[in-house]
Design a protein around this motif. Structure first.
Motif, PDB file in Angstrom:
ATOM      1  N   SER A 266       1.065   3.618  -2.488  1.00  0.00           N
ATOM      2  CA  SER A 266       0.696   4.684  -3.429  1.00  0.00           C
ATOM      3  C   SER A 266       0.496   6.024  -2.726  1.00  0.00           C
ATOM      4  N   THR A 267       0.130   5.974  -1.459  1.00  0.00           N
ATOM      5  CA  THR A 267      -0.143   7.202  -0.690  1.00  0.00           C
ATOM      6  C   THR A 267       0.213   6.968   0.781  1.00  0.00           C
ATOM      7  N   GLY A 268       0.041   8.004   1.561  1.00  0.00           N
ATOM      8  CA  GLY A 268       0.004   7.880   3.017  1.00  0.00           C
ATOM      9  C   GLY A 268       1.234   7.268   3.670  1.00  0.00           C
TER      10      GLY A 268
ATOM     11  N   GLY B 213       0.806  -1.233   0.000  1.00  0.00           N
ATOM     12  CA  GLY B 213       0.000   0.000   0.000  1.00  0.00           C
ATOM     13  C   GLY B 213       0.832   1.272   0.000  1.00  0.00           C
TER      14      GLY B 213
ATOM     15  N   LEU C 187       1.352  -4.961  -6.478  1.00  0.00           N
ATOM     16  CA  LEU C 187       0.846  -6.023  -5.587  1.00  0.00           C
ATOM     17  C   LEU C 187      -0.495  -5.609  -5.001  1.00  0.00           C
TER      18      LEU C 187
ATOM     19  N   GLY D 297       2.376   4.228   3.879  1.00  0.00           N
ATOM     20  CA  GLY D 297       3.185   3.288   3.100  1.00  0.00           C
ATOM     21  C   GLY D 297       4.202   4.029   2.249  1.00  0.00           C
TER      22      GLY D 297
HETATM   23  N1  LIG Z   1      -4.604   7.588   8.526  1.00  0.00           N
HETATM   24  C1  LIG Z   1      -4.976   7.252   9.761  1.00  0.00           C
HETATM   25  O1  LIG Z   1      -5.427   8.071  10.561  1.00  0.00           O
HETATM   26  C2  LIG Z   1      -4.775   5.840  10.225  1.00  0.00           C
HETATM   27  C3  LIG Z   1      -4.976   5.578  11.567  1.00  0.00           C
HETATM   28  C4  LIG Z   1      -4.799   4.311  12.040  1.00  0.00           C
HETATM   29  C5  LIG Z   1      -4.439   3.294  11.173  1.00  0.00           C
HETATM   30  N2  LIG Z   1      -4.270   3.544   9.850  1.00  0.00           N
HETATM   31  C6  LIG Z   1      -3.888   2.410   9.002  1.00  0.00           C
HETATM   32  O2  LIG Z   1      -2.655   2.722   8.391  1.00  0.00           O
HETATM   33  C7  LIG Z   1      -2.558   2.062   7.134  1.00  0.00           C
HETATM   34  C8  LIG Z   1      -2.216   3.071   6.061  1.00  0.00           C
HETATM   35  O3  LIG Z   1      -3.228   4.051   6.040  1.00  0.00           O
HETATM   36  P1  LIG Z   1      -3.058   5.514   5.435  1.00  0.00           P
HETATM   37  O4  LIG Z   1      -3.626   6.455   6.398  1.00  0.00           O
HETATM   38  O5  LIG Z   1      -1.677   5.720   4.948  1.00  0.00           O
HETATM   39  O6  LIG Z   1      -4.129   5.396   4.247  1.00  0.00           O
HETATM   40  P2  LIG Z   1      -4.058   5.687   2.696  1.00  0.00           P
HETATM   41  O7  LIG Z   1      -3.283   6.908   2.413  1.00  0.00           O
HETATM   42  O8  LIG Z   1      -5.463   5.570   2.213  1.00  0.00           O
HETATM   43  O9  LIG Z   1      -3.220   4.425   2.143  1.00  0.00           O
HETATM   44  C9  LIG Z   1      -3.756   3.152   2.095  1.00  0.00           C
HETATM   45  C10 LIG Z   1      -2.970   2.376   1.073  1.00  0.00           C
HETATM   46  O10 LIG Z   1      -3.477   1.041   1.018  1.00  0.00           O
HETATM   47  C11 LIG Z   1      -3.647   0.723  -0.347  1.00  0.00           C
HETATM   48  N3  LIG Z   1      -4.567  -0.364  -0.603  1.00  0.00           N
HETATM   49  C12 LIG Z   1      -5.912  -0.402  -0.419  1.00  0.00           C
HETATM   50  N4  LIG Z   1      -6.377  -1.568  -0.846  1.00  0.00           N
HETATM   51  C13 LIG Z   1      -5.317  -2.294  -1.296  1.00  0.00           C
HETATM   52  C14 LIG Z   1      -5.162  -3.582  -1.861  1.00  0.00           C
HETATM   53  N5  LIG Z   1      -6.203  -4.392  -2.061  1.00  0.00           N
HETATM   54  N6  LIG Z   1      -3.905  -3.993  -2.201  1.00  0.00           N
HETATM   55  C15 LIG Z   1      -2.839  -3.187  -2.019  1.00  0.00           C
HETATM   56  N7  LIG Z   1      -2.933  -1.948  -1.512  1.00  0.00           N
HETATM   57  C16 LIG Z   1      -4.162  -1.514  -1.160  1.00  0.00           C
HETATM   58  C17 LIG Z   1      -4.077   2.011  -0.995  1.00  0.00           C
HETATM   59  O11 LIG Z   1      -3.947   1.914  -2.391  1.00  0.00           O
HETATM   60  P3  LIG Z   1      -4.892   2.742  -3.413  1.00  0.00           P
HETATM   61  O12 LIG Z   1      -4.268   4.090  -3.537  1.00  0.00           O
HETATM   62  O13 LIG Z   1      -4.812   1.944  -4.678  1.00  0.00           O
HETATM   63  O14 LIG Z   1      -6.263   2.779  -2.810  1.00  0.00           O
HETATM   64  C18 LIG Z   1      -3.084   2.953  -0.339  1.00  0.00           C
HETATM   65  O15 LIG Z   1      -1.825   2.850  -0.977  1.00  0.00           O
HETATM   66  C19 LIG Z   1      -3.900   1.356   6.922  1.00  0.00           C
HETATM   67  O16 LIG Z   1      -3.799   0.009   7.294  1.00  0.00           O
HETATM   68  C20 LIG Z   1      -4.835   2.112   7.858  1.00  0.00           C
HETATM   69  O17 LIG Z   1      -5.920   1.335   8.271  1.00  0.00           O
HETATM   70  C21 LIG Z   1      -4.431   4.801   9.378  1.00  0.00           C
END
Ligand SMILES: NC(=O)c1ccc[n+]([C@@H]2O[C@H](COP(=O)([O-])OP(=O)(O)OC[C@H]3O[C@@H](n4cnc5c(N)ncnc54)[C@H](OP(=O)(O)O)[C@@H]3O)[C@@H](O)[C@H]2O)c1
Length: 173
Positions: free
Chosen positions: A12-14, A10, A63, A16
């Motif tokens: 692409s953003t955030g 994951g 992936l 990861g």
């Molecule tokens: N942001 C918060 O406040 C927060 C808080 C607690 C926990 N988290 C956790 O932290 C992790 C990262 O979150 P983030 O905030 O960085 O969110 P994000 O910016 O939305 O990033 C999520 C990433 O997961 C990818 N993804 C979704 N479905 C996928 C799949 N089937 N296969 C591969 N990649 C996939 C997305 O790809 P696409 O761009 O293609 O959708 C994106 O790259 C997540 O597990 C989230 O639950 C986040």
């Protein structure tokens, strides 16, 4: 010392994306990062973040964590070409807000496919290599929502509770 081989989902953003770039830019050159994403059309932001480390210390690969065959093929390839996976960061996840009675089962299944089963399948794929090497780290990105439930975050929280408990599920490797 050879750099640690890191696989992150994951990217692409955030978090990861940021984690991949941070590790690739490590001044001690301690990491070789395979930054994965399900849609390579989204790789531009990561390429910018990687800067001069791109294709030297940070390698972008496709992936989708919901695709089991792709996971197995991808990890096999890394094991073949790099000899091992030292660190797996299960970061890919989808957020969700909505009261349980309004969420279609298909959407609930889809959230679990990514946030829970994808994480478990990746973990299963790297464990044999890590056991053979008698070394390895698996980092699961959970959430505060996996420690206590929020109103209207029923599905997301339940999936993150499963992640919180996955070390038990996976027998504390
Ligand atoms: N942001 C918060 O406040 C927060 C808080 C607690 C926990 N988290 C956790 O932290 C992790 C990262 O979150 P983030 O905030 O960085 O969110 P994000 O910016 O939305 O990033 C999520 C990433 O997961 C990818 N993804 C979704 N479905 C996928 C799949 N089937 N296969 C591969 N990649 C996939 C997305 O790809 P696409 O761009 O293609 O959708 C994106 O790259 C997540 O597990 C989230 O639950 C986040």
């Amino acid at each position: 010392m050879a750099p640690k081989v890191v696989v992150i989902t994951g990217c692409s953003t955030g978090m990861g994306l940021e984690t991949a770039a941070l590790l690739a830019k490590d001044s001690g050159n301690r990491f070789k990062v395979f930054a994965t994403m399900r849609n390579l059309a989204k790789k531009a932001q990561l390429e910018i973040a990687a800067g001069s480390t791109l294709n030297k210390k940070l390698f972008i690969r496709e992936l989708d964590v919901t695709k089991e065959d792709m996971i197995v093929e991808f990890i096999d390839r890394i094991n073949r070409e790099e000899g091992r996976v030292d660190i797996l960061i299960n970061n890919a996840g989808v957020g969700h807000v909505g009261a349980v009675e309004h969420v279609p089962m298909s959407q609930i299944r889809s959230i679990y496919e990514t946030n829970v089963f994808g994480l478990i399948r990746l973990t299963q794929a790297v464990i044999p290599g890590m056991k053979a090497n008698r070394a390895g780290h698996i980092v699961n990105i959970s959430s505060i929502g996996g420690l206590f439930g929020y109103p209207f975050c029923d599905i997301y929280s339940s999936a993150k509770f499963a992640v919180e408990d996955s070390p038990n599920l996976l027998h504390h490797y």
